[in-house]
Every structure is written in structure tokens, then in C-alpha cells.
Design a protein around this motif. Structure first.
Motif, PDB file in Angstrom:
ATOM      1  N   GLY A 170      61.170  84.942  57.597  1.00  0.00           N
ATOM      2  CA  GLY A 170      61.627  85.787  58.692  1.00  0.00           C
ATOM      3  C   GLY A 170      63.142  85.883  58.676  1.00  0.00           C
ATOM      4  O   GLY A 170      63.822  85.237  57.865  1.00  0.00           O
ATOM      5  N   ASP A 188      63.675  89.930  51.345  1.00  0.00           N
ATOM      6  CA  ASP A 188      62.934  90.902  52.143  1.00  0.00           C
ATOM      7  C   ASP A 188      62.385  90.207  53.390  1.00  0.00           C
ATOM      8  O   ASP A 188      61.180  90.009  53.533  1.00  0.00           O
ATOM      9  CB  ASP A 188      61.787  91.499  51.313  1.00  0.00           C
ATOM     10  N   TYR A 220      50.157  95.135  50.289  1.00  0.00           N
ATOM     11  CA  TYR A 220      51.107  94.201  50.894  1.00  0.00           C
ATOM     12  C   TYR A 220      52.420  94.221  50.114  1.00  0.00           C
ATOM     13  O   TYR A 220      52.417  94.409  48.885  1.00  0.00           O
ATOM     14  CB  TYR A 220      50.548  92.774  50.874  1.00  0.00           C
ATOM     15  N   GLY A 276      57.293  88.294  54.796  1.00  0.00           N
ATOM     16  CA  GLY A 276      58.612  88.415  54.210  1.00  0.00           C
ATOM     17  C   GLY A 276      58.720  87.507  52.994  1.00  0.00           C
ATOM     18  O   GLY A 276      57.931  86.578  52.821  1.00  0.00           O
ATOM     19  N   ARG A 297      60.966  89.599  57.013  1.00  0.00           N
ATOM     20  CA  ARG A 297      60.143  90.434  57.886  1.00  0.00           C
ATOM     21  C   ARG A 297      59.640  89.604  59.054  1.00  0.00           C
ATOM     22  O   ARG A 297      59.428  88.406  58.926  1.00  0.00           O
ATOM     23  CB  ARG A 297      58.930  90.991  57.131  1.00  0.00           C
ATOM     24  N   ALA A 298      59.400  90.286  60.162  1.00  0.00           N
ATOM     25  CA  ALA A 298      58.698  89.635  61.259  1.00  0.00           C
ATOM     26  C   ALA A 298      57.259  89.394  60.812  1.00  0.00           C
ATOM     27  O   ALA A 298      56.687  90.182  60.068  1.00  0.00           O
ATOM     28  CB  ALA A 298      58.741  90.521  62.497  1.00  0.00           C
ATOM     29  N   THR A 348      57.006  80.620  58.336  1.00  0.00           N
ATOM     30  CA  THR A 348      58.028  81.236  59.181  1.00  0.00           C
ATOM     31  C   THR A 348      58.228  80.459  60.481  1.00  0.00           C
ATOM     32  O   THR A 348      57.271  80.026  61.126  1.00  0.00           O
ATOM     33  CB  THR A 348      57.654  82.703  59.480  1.00  0.00           C
TER      34      THR A 348
END
Length: 296
Positions: A140, A162, A188, A169, A164-165, A114
């Protein structure tokens, strides 16, 4: 003065022997954990360092011989042979030993890392493999926006994403229609998808396991590998479990998962650590297939 020198030399020799036995005990813990499974984050980390162990054991043995500590030299030499043998998944398990048919579905996977500023370059590298399905980890919101600016999504218009921070993700892109969504896999989120390939439905799980670097992470990691193993074992149609397992071929937990697959992508490569200064030394990324089909 001479007596002081003798005392100093004796102290240094004692410290060297003590350090040698400590290294032997560490190597022994590595071999046992790799064979039977790690009991916590410390032993999981030791097993991950298996590729480096022969160098350590060789230095141990050489130092013990120089100090004329024959028991220590013998123990170090035996552990050197044990770590040179490695754990591995076994001979003949690589898909390279039986090339896939020309109509096989080609899947590629990558941990994007990320915030990676070189996503365009990564996309070109992945597309060079002419994949039918692309699975990405550590996606991310900004990473996904960058990916959508590349040619990757043009050639793979079907997707499940999907972002995610943080580090968990994920995204799946496909040439063909895709259904599914995010599932909680032993703690998870992982994308579990079904791709409608010309040869029939193909299930894929985009894996990013917990890093076993502390007690909670190690517990999650063990449960996730067990759950993925169960899914491979009970698959009644082609299933590909692929991604970043945060485990090496030397971990007994990953070898147990491999035993529940019919095929696995194990061509020799190294994927961690990633960087220009330190070359990759160990493999954390793997692929397993069950329920029929062939991995490519």
C-alpha cells in the motif's frame, strides 16, 4: 430406560458412521481435485488442506475400526496412504539438489501484508539474504513510505513500484537498472520487469494471484496460472516468475505451471497462515525459472 439408552447409542453410532463416510467423500474429493484440478473454490480449499488430511484420515480409520465398520476403515486407510503420498512437484525438483554458481543472481520475495507494522524488521530479514533483486507483494502507499525509510532502498536504488489500496499493490527493487511496468495478467495487475544484470537481461514477474475463495476468484486464479505457465513455456531468455501464487504444490494447476519451468525453488518451508499463535502450515509462495539461468 434401557431401551432409551440402546436407541441413543444406536443413533450416536449411526451419526458417527455417517460423519465418517462424509469425511471419506471429502478426502476423496481432495485427492481427485489435487490430481486433476479443482472445479471451484470449495475443492481448491480442500486441496490446500492436503497437509492436514493424513491426520483426518488416521482419525477416520481409527474410529471406523473401533465401530467395527470395516468397509469404512478400509476406505479411510486407502485415502490415508493417498494423502501421505502427497502430490508435490516430484523428487529432485528443488534447486537445493543442484546449488547455483557463486555468480548467480539472488532474488528474494515476500508478501508484506499491507499495513504490516514490522516492515523495518522485514526489510532487515530480506537484506540478510544479500539479494540482488527484491520483489514485494501487498504494497500500500503507507507500506511503500515505510520501506523507503529502511536500508533496503539504499542498497537497491533501482525500482518499479505500484502501491495500491487493498491487497494487490507491488514493488520491485534492484541493485541494477530496471525497466518495465505493470501489466494486466489475466485480470490482476502484476509488475513485469527486465533487470540489466552483469550476466545479461533477466525478466521477472512479481506474482500475486487471486485467492480462489469464491467463483470469480477461482476463475481468475485458474486463468492467471495458465497465463504464467504460457509465459514460462514461451520464454526465450531467463525469466523468473516468483511471489504469492495462492496455491500449494498439491494443486494440479500449479504443478502444470511447474512443468513449464526449467528450475523451481522448492526447498521445504511453510508460508501460511502467518502469525505468532498459529504456525505456517502450507506453502503459497513459490518461484519458477525458464529460458535459461539458475534460481537462487
Amino acid at each position: 430406560g434401557q431401551q432409551l439408552v440402546l436407541v441413543r447409542n444406536s443413533a450416536m453410532k449411526f451419526a458417527g458412521v455417517a460423519l465418517g463416510w462424509a469425511a471419506v467423500l471429502g478426502s476423496l474429493a481432495l485427492v481427485v481435485s489435487g490430481r486433476f484440478g479443482s472445479v471451484g473454490p470449495a475443492t481448491a480449499g480442500l486441496v490446500a488442506a492436503t497437509p492436514l488430511a493424513p491426520v483426518t484420515n488416521l482419525v477416520e480409520a481409527g474410529a471406523a475400526i473401533a465401530l467395527r465398520r470395516w468397509l469404512l476403515a478400509g476406505a479411510s486407510s486407502m485415502l490415508l496412504l493417498a494423502t501421505l503420498g502427497g502430490a508435490g512437484f516430484g523428487a529432485g525438483s528443488s534447486s537445493a539438489t543442484h546449488p547455483p554458481p557463486t555468480d548467480a543472481t539472488t532474488i528474494v520475495s515476500s508478501n508484506v501484508r499491507t499495513g504490516n507494522p514490522r516492515i523495518g524488521e522485514l526489510a532487515r530479514h530480506l537484506l540478510a539474504a544479500e539479494p540482488d533483486i527484491i520483489l514485494l507483494q501487498e504494497i500500500g502507499f503507507g507500506d511503500l513510505a515505510e520501506i523507503r525509510r529502511t536500508e533496503l532502498t539504499r542498497d537497491h536504488p533501482f525500482e518499479l513500484t505500484d502501491p495500491r489500496a487493498g491487497y494487490f499493490g507491488g514493488a520491485v527493487f534492484s541493485r541494477w537498472p530496471i525497466t518495465g511496468g505493470v501489466e494486466d495478467v489475466a485480470g490482476y495487475p502484476m509488475i513485469v520487469a527486465t533487470v540489466e544484470t552483469p550476466s545479461g537481461d533477466l525478466d521477472v514477474i512479481n506474482v500475486h494471484d487471486a485467492p480462489p475463495t469464491n467463483s470469480d476468484g477461482h476463475r481468475l486464479w485458474s486463468r492467471q496460472l495458465e497465463e504464467l505457465s504460457r509465459r514460462l513455456r514461451t520464454a526465450d531468455r531467463p525469466l523468473v516468475v516468483i511471489g504469492d501464487f495462492n496455491a500449494t504444490e498439491h494443486h494440479a494447476e500449479l504443478r502444470a505451471l511447474a512443468r513449464d519451468s526449467s528450475d523451481r525453488g522448492l526447498a521445504p518451508f511453510r508460508s501460511f497462515p502467518f502469525g505468532a499463535v498459529v504456525p505456517p502450515l502450507i506453502s503459497l509462495d513459490h518461484a519458477f525459472v525458464a529460458g535459461g539461468g539458475c534460481l537462487r
